[in-house]
Write a protein that holds these residues in place. Structure first.
Motif, PDB file in Angstrom:
ATOM      1  N   ALA A 205       0.840   4.046   4.042  1.00 47.01           N
ATOM      2  CA  ALA A 205      -0.232   3.860   2.962  1.00 47.01           C
ATOM      3  C   ALA A 205       0.567   3.630   1.717  1.00 47.01           C
ATOM      4  CB  ALA A 205      -1.011   5.066   2.584  1.00 47.01           C
ATOM      5  N   GLN A 206       1.654   4.092   1.298  1.00 48.72           N
ATOM      6  CA  GLN A 206       2.318   3.823   0.296  1.00 48.72           C
ATOM      7  C   GLN A 206       2.967   2.400   0.133  1.00 48.72           C
ATOM      8  OE1 GLN A 206       5.479   6.828  -0.773  1.00 48.72           O
ATOM      9  NE2 GLN A 206       6.847   5.201  -1.287  1.00 48.72           N
ATOM     10  N   ARG A 207       3.514   2.073   1.224  1.00 51.60           N
ATOM     11  CA  ARG A 207       4.038   1.030   1.430  1.00 51.60           C
ATOM     12  C   ARG A 207       3.485  -0.265   1.330  1.00 51.60           C
ATOM     13  NH1 ARG A 207       9.513   2.454   5.167  1.00 51.60           N
ATOM     14  NH2 ARG A 207      10.452   3.865   3.746  1.00 51.60           N
ATOM     15  N   ILE A 208       2.372  -0.210   1.869  1.00 51.12           N
ATOM     16  CA  ILE A 208       1.323  -1.379   2.156  1.00 51.12           C
ATOM     17  C   ILE A 208       0.970  -1.756   0.557  1.00 51.12           C
ATOM     18  CG2 ILE A 208      -0.807  -0.064   2.760  1.00 51.12           C
ATOM     19  CD1 ILE A 208       0.218  -3.596   4.098  1.00 51.12           C
ATOM     20  N   ARG A 209       0.550  -0.575  -0.027  1.00 55.24           N
ATOM     21  CA  ARG A 209       0.112  -0.811  -1.468  1.00 55.24           C
ATOM     22  C   ARG A 209       1.289  -1.446  -2.448  1.00 55.24           C
ATOM     23  NH1 ARG A 209      -2.978   3.224   0.455  1.00 55.24           N
ATOM     24  NH2 ARG A 209      -5.139   3.403  -0.293  1.00 55.24           N
ATOM     25  N   GLU A 210       2.583  -1.073  -2.225  1.00 56.48           N
ATOM     26  CA  GLU A 210       3.468  -1.757  -2.953  1.00 56.48           C
ATOM     27  C   GLU A 210       3.723  -3.411  -2.429  1.00 56.48           C
ATOM     28  OE1 GLU A 210       6.800   0.521  -1.484  1.00 56.48           O
ATOM     29  OE2 GLU A 210       6.421   2.069  -2.899  1.00 56.48           O
ATOM     30  N   ARG A 211       3.184  -3.527  -1.183  1.00 55.63           N
ATOM     31  CA  ARG A 211       3.444  -4.943  -0.629  1.00 55.63           C
ATOM     32  C   ARG A 211       2.350  -5.875  -0.668  1.00 55.63           C
ATOM     33  NH1 ARG A 211       7.181  -3.115   4.526  1.00 55.63           N
ATOM     34  NH2 ARG A 211       8.665  -1.939   3.361  1.00 55.63           N
ATOM     35  N   TYR A 212       1.049  -5.362  -1.014  1.00 53.66           N
ATOM     36  CA  TYR A 212      -0.143  -5.985  -1.025  1.00 53.66           C
ATOM     37  C   TYR A 212      -0.739  -6.442  -2.499  1.00 53.66           C
ATOM     38  CZ  TYR A 212      -4.027  -8.039   1.789  1.00 53.66           C
ATOM     39  OH  TYR A 212      -4.858  -8.922   2.301  1.00 53.66           O
ATOM     40  N   SER A 213      -1.278  -7.487  -2.396  1.00 49.06           N
ATOM     41  CA  SER A 213      -1.835  -7.831  -3.770  1.00 49.06           C
ATOM     42  C   SER A 213      -2.879  -7.094  -4.049  1.00 49.06           C
ATOM     43  CB  SER A 213      -2.519  -9.381  -3.866  1.00 49.06           C
ATOM     44  OG  SER A 213      -3.235  -9.506  -4.969  1.00 49.06           O
ATOM     45  N   PRO A 214      -3.080  -6.439  -5.222  1.00 48.70           N
ATOM     46  CA  PRO A 214      -4.169  -5.528  -5.735  1.00 48.70           C
ATOM     47  C   PRO A 214      -5.482  -6.320  -5.842  1.00 48.70           C
ATOM     48  CG  PRO A 214      -2.786  -5.899  -7.446  1.00 48.70           C
ATOM     49  CD  PRO A 214      -2.151  -6.618  -6.362  1.00 48.70           C
ATOM     50  N   ASP A 215      -5.430  -7.544  -6.054  1.00 50.86           N
ATOM     51  CA  ASP A 215      -6.834  -8.274  -6.316  1.00 50.86           C
ATOM     52  C   ASP A 215      -6.394  -9.915  -5.500  1.00 50.86           C
ATOM     53  OD1 ASP A 215      -9.161  -9.480  -6.933  1.00 50.86           O
ATOM     54  OD2 ASP A 215      -9.033  -8.963  -8.927  1.00 50.86           O
ATOM     55  N   PRO A 216      -6.590 -10.019  -4.285  1.00 58.68           N
ATOM     56  CA  PRO A 216      -6.326 -11.307  -3.698  1.00 58.68           C
ATOM     57  C   PRO A 216      -7.317 -12.224  -3.831  1.00 58.68           C
ATOM     58  CG  PRO A 216      -7.003  -9.803  -2.087  1.00 58.68           C
ATOM     59  CD  PRO A 216      -6.677  -8.946  -3.481  1.00 58.68           C
ATOM     60  N   VAL A 217      -8.682 -12.015  -4.319  1.00 55.59           N
ATOM     61  CA  VAL A 217      -9.555 -12.866  -4.494  1.00 55.59           C
ATOM     62  C   VAL A 217      -9.403 -13.434  -5.890  1.00 55.59           C
ATOM     63  CG1 VAL A 217     -11.948 -13.252  -4.729  1.00 55.59           C
ATOM     64  CG2 VAL A 217     -11.174 -11.645  -2.880  1.00 55.59           C
ATOM     65  N   THR A 218      -9.254 -12.739  -6.963  1.00 49.20           N
ATOM     66  CA  THR A 218      -8.869 -13.240  -8.356  1.00 49.20           C
ATOM     67  C   THR A 218      -7.565 -14.030  -8.449  1.00 49.20           C
ATOM     68  OG1 THR A 218      -9.942 -11.083  -9.162  1.00 49.20           O
ATOM     69  CG2 THR A 218      -8.414 -12.575 -10.730  1.00 49.20           C
ATOM     70  N   ALA A 219      -6.701 -13.743  -7.695  1.00 45.65           N
ATOM     71  CA  ALA A 219      -5.219 -14.332  -7.443  1.00 45.65           C
ATOM     72  C   ALA A 219      -5.591 -15.651  -7.017  1.00 45.65           C
ATOM     73  CB  ALA A 219      -4.320 -13.776  -6.781  1.00 45.65           C
ATOM     74  N   PHE A 220      -6.698 -15.825  -5.866  1.00 48.76           N
ATOM     75  CA  PHE A 220      -6.568 -17.114  -5.056  1.00 48.76           C
ATOM     76  C   PHE A 220      -7.659 -18.126  -6.013  1.00 48.76           C
ATOM     77  CE2 PHE A 220      -8.916 -19.645  -1.836  1.00 48.76           C
ATOM     78  CZ  PHE A 220      -7.686 -20.609  -1.469  1.00 48.76           C
TER      79      PHE A 220
ATOM     80  N   LEU B 195     -12.114 -15.104   2.098  1.00 47.97           N
ATOM     81  CA  LEU B 195     -11.165 -15.220   0.931  1.00 47.97           C
ATOM     82  C   LEU B 195     -12.108 -16.411   0.105  1.00 47.97           C
ATOM     83  CD1 LEU B 195      -8.923 -14.889  -0.840  1.00 47.97           C
ATOM     84  CD2 LEU B 195      -7.658 -16.525   0.747  1.00 47.97           C
ATOM     85  N   TRP B 196     -12.393 -17.567   0.773  1.00 48.49           N
ATOM     86  CA  TRP B 196     -13.108 -18.772   0.126  1.00 48.49           C
ATOM     87  C   TRP B 196     -14.392 -18.284  -0.321  1.00 48.49           C
ATOM     88  CZ3 TRP B 196     -17.683 -20.771   1.399  1.00 48.49           C
ATOM     89  CH2 TRP B 196     -18.047 -20.651   2.576  1.00 48.49           C
ATOM     90  N   SER B 197     -15.247 -17.698   0.351  1.00 51.25           N
ATOM     91  CA  SER B 197     -16.640 -17.281   0.006  1.00 51.25           C
ATOM     92  C   SER B 197     -16.319 -16.224  -1.159  1.00 51.25           C
ATOM     93  CB  SER B 197     -17.336 -16.845   1.110  1.00 51.25           C
ATOM     94  OG  SER B 197     -16.964 -15.661   1.435  1.00 51.25           O
TER      95      SER B 197
ATOM     96  N   PRO C 120      -8.931 -10.631   1.164  1.00 50.78           N
ATOM     97  CA  PRO C 120      -9.527  -9.255   0.709  1.00 50.78           C
ATOM     98  C   PRO C 120      -9.573  -8.442   1.665  1.00 50.78           C
ATOM     99  CG  PRO C 120     -11.315 -10.951   0.663  1.00 50.78           C
ATOM    100  CD  PRO C 120      -9.727 -11.822   1.130  1.00 50.78           C
ATOM    101  N   LEU C 121      -9.353  -7.068   1.686  1.00 51.73           N
ATOM    102  CA  LEU C 121      -9.583  -6.060   2.731  1.00 51.73           C
ATOM    103  C   LEU C 121     -10.979  -5.522   2.475  1.00 51.73           C
ATOM    104  CD1 LEU C 121      -5.940  -4.341   2.448  1.00 51.73           C
ATOM    105  CD2 LEU C 121      -6.766  -6.512   3.949  1.00 51.73           C
ATOM    106  N   LYS C 122     -11.260  -4.864   3.529  1.00 49.97           N
ATOM    107  CA  LYS C 122     -12.571  -4.319   3.533  1.00 49.97           C
ATOM    108  C   LYS C 122     -12.427  -2.663   3.330  1.00 49.97           C
ATOM    109  CE  LYS C 122     -14.724  -7.887   4.260  1.00 49.97           C
ATOM    110  NZ  LYS C 122     -15.437  -8.489   3.019  1.00 49.97           N
ATOM    111  N   VAL C 123     -11.360  -2.186   2.699  1.00 51.49           N
ATOM    112  CA  VAL C 123     -11.204  -1.113   2.309  1.00 51.49           C
ATOM    113  C   VAL C 123     -10.523  -1.015   0.809  1.00 51.49           C
ATOM    114  CG1 VAL C 123     -10.697   0.161   4.502  1.00 51.49           C
ATOM    115  CG2 VAL C 123      -8.914  -0.726   3.266  1.00 51.49           C
ATOM    116  N   SER C 124     -11.001  -0.013  -0.128  1.00 51.00           N
ATOM    117  CA  SER C 124     -10.404   0.103  -1.334  1.00 51.00           C
ATOM    118  C   SER C 124     -10.374   1.236  -1.783  1.00 51.00           C
ATOM    119  CB  SER C 124     -11.589  -0.796  -2.419  1.00 51.00           C
ATOM    120  OG  SER C 124     -12.628  -0.149  -2.413  1.00 51.00           O
ATOM    121  N   LEU C 125      -9.354   1.980  -1.100  1.00 45.56           N
ATOM    122  CA  LEU C 125      -8.835   3.294  -1.357  1.00 45.56           C
ATOM    123  C   LEU C 125      -7.970   3.487  -2.216  1.00 45.56           C
ATOM    124  CD1 LEU C 125      -9.140   4.623   2.415  1.00 45.56           C
ATOM    125  CD2 LEU C 125     -10.781   5.061   0.695  1.00 45.56           C
ATOM    126  N   THR C 126      -7.762   4.432  -3.215  1.00 43.90           N
ATOM    127  CA  THR C 126      -6.755   4.890  -4.062  1.00 43.90           C
ATOM    128  C   THR C 126      -5.753   5.540  -3.391  1.00 43.90           C
ATOM    129  OG1 THR C 126      -7.838   6.694  -4.963  1.00 43.90           O
ATOM    130  CG2 THR C 126      -8.240   4.580  -6.084  1.00 43.90           C
TER     131      THR C 126
END
Length: 368
Positions: free
Chosen positions: A347-362, A20-22, A178-184
């Motif tokens: 997969a549906q629920r985690i996308r509803e509950r997880y930030s789409p871009d945690p690095v930018t937000a941080f 996250l920090w890097s 940030p996660l290591k997957v970026s699936l739609t």
């Protein structure tokens, strides 16, 4: 601005707490900020740090394990001077202290407070297994209470640290890694005609990740003839030898194997479910990644797991004991033919509950 990053991680060259920090540092650097990084001396520069340095970041190598041993022998206390040296040399307008564990050394915060330099903290895991004791307590309190913001990757970690400090942290906020997957959409479901494949994705360190609990369950008679296979995915962090010997002792060679290190997508293309009985966690990225890929999670109710996993709908929750894990695995096994549909819902629920871009937000929090 001149923004600094102090990684308090020790013992390993790089870890999940550093993403996250890097990545935020990379983004802030692209936005025109001057970045300075304080990191424990390494034999070889980790690739993410080398990339930051090639793009203009200033890297300050502080003392490593050898220096700490020497200083104990000589009675010297260099940490204050070393902290002052970096803070004076880089002269940040603001900096972040990133701690992989609540017991990591964050004493630079008290030095920065004395020098009038504002800072924030970021804690990636906390547990009640290791306590802050004696003279160290006041140093930890000073750092966290004087921080402009105290970031945590789970509310549970914040609550645990407040107990350790016996102090409130009203400036606390929860952030995401940030996660290591970026699936739609989820990955295709793997072949179910073969054994049901459970993936335990974690470094091989039983003190936290609890792989020993899995073997204690699988040695029970009811699991001997079930078509189930568990793979330990991850690098050895001290306990692979014990796990190998326990597998032999319990006669589990046909059901348990080691997969080494692999990418999340490679793991989840061939696995049906996550099995991770952690004794404590911060924000277990593997849980979110498995759910993103359309797999259920059989995990313990620590860190962010209870916020993400809905019992019986998208996974199964246990406490980190053999009896509770055995019960959770039985519940999961009884509805194994529903795992594919449950994975789609996960997969549906985690996308509803997880930030789409945690690095930018941080990064934007740090800029603010």
């Amino acid at each position: 601005m001149r923004i600094g990053f102090y990684s308090a991680m020790t013992g390993i060259p790089w870890g999940a707490s550093e993403y996250l920090w890097s990545e935020a540092a990379q983004l802030l650097q692209r936005r025109g900020h001057t970045i300075g990084i304080n990191f424990q001396r390494q034999w070889r520069c980790p690739a993410p740090l080398a990339d930051l340095r090639s793009r203009g970041s200033n890297i300050f190598w502080r003392y490593g394990p050898i220096d700490q041993v020497r200083n104990k022998l000589t009675g010297e206390l260099p940490w204050q001077k070393r902290h002052q040296q970096w803070l004076q040399k880089f002269s940040p307008d603001f900096f972040l202290i990133s701690a992989g564990s609540h017991t990591d050394d964050v004493s630079i915060g008290s030095v920065a407070h004395q020098m009038g330099i504002p800072f924030a903290t970021l804690v990636h895991s906390a547990s009640t297994r290791n306590w802050i004791e004696g003279e160290a307590l006041e140093r930890y309190r000073q750092t966290y209470q004087h921080a402009q913001q105290c970031y945590f990757v789970s509310q549970e970690n914040c609550d645990i640290l407040e107990v350790h400090l016996a102090a409130a942290l009203p400036q606390a906020q929860v952030v995401e890694n940030p996660l290591k997957v970026s699936l739609t959409e989820p990955l295709p479901w793997p072949d179910s005609s073969q054994p049901w494949r459970l993936a335990c994705v974690a470094r091989l360190g039983c003190w936290q990740k609890g792989q020993d609990l899995i073997l204690e369950v699988l040695k029970q008679p009811q699991w001997r003839d079930r078509a189930v296979e568990v793979t330990f995915w991850g690098q050895d962090h001290g306990n692979q030898r014990q796990l190998e010997d326990l597998i032999t002792l319990y006669g589990l060679q046909s059901q348990v194997r080691f997969g080494g290190f692999s990418s999340p997508l490679d793991i989840w293309r061939h696995s049906h479910a996550l099995l991770l009985p952690s004794r404590y966690e911060g924000m277990p990225m593997v849980t979110a990644e498995a759910m993103m890929c359309g797999r259920i999670a059989i995990v313990t109710n620590c860190g962010r797991n209870p916020e993400w996993v809905d019992e019986g709908d998208t996974g199964f929750l246990a406490t980190p004991t053999v009896a509770s894990l055995a019960e959770a695995l039985e519940r999961a096994w009884s509805c194994r033919h529903d795992w594919q549909a449950m994975g789609v819902l996960a997969a549906q629920r985690i996308r509803e509950r997880y930030s789409p871009d945690p690095v930018t937000a941080f990064a934007e929090k740090l800029e603010g």
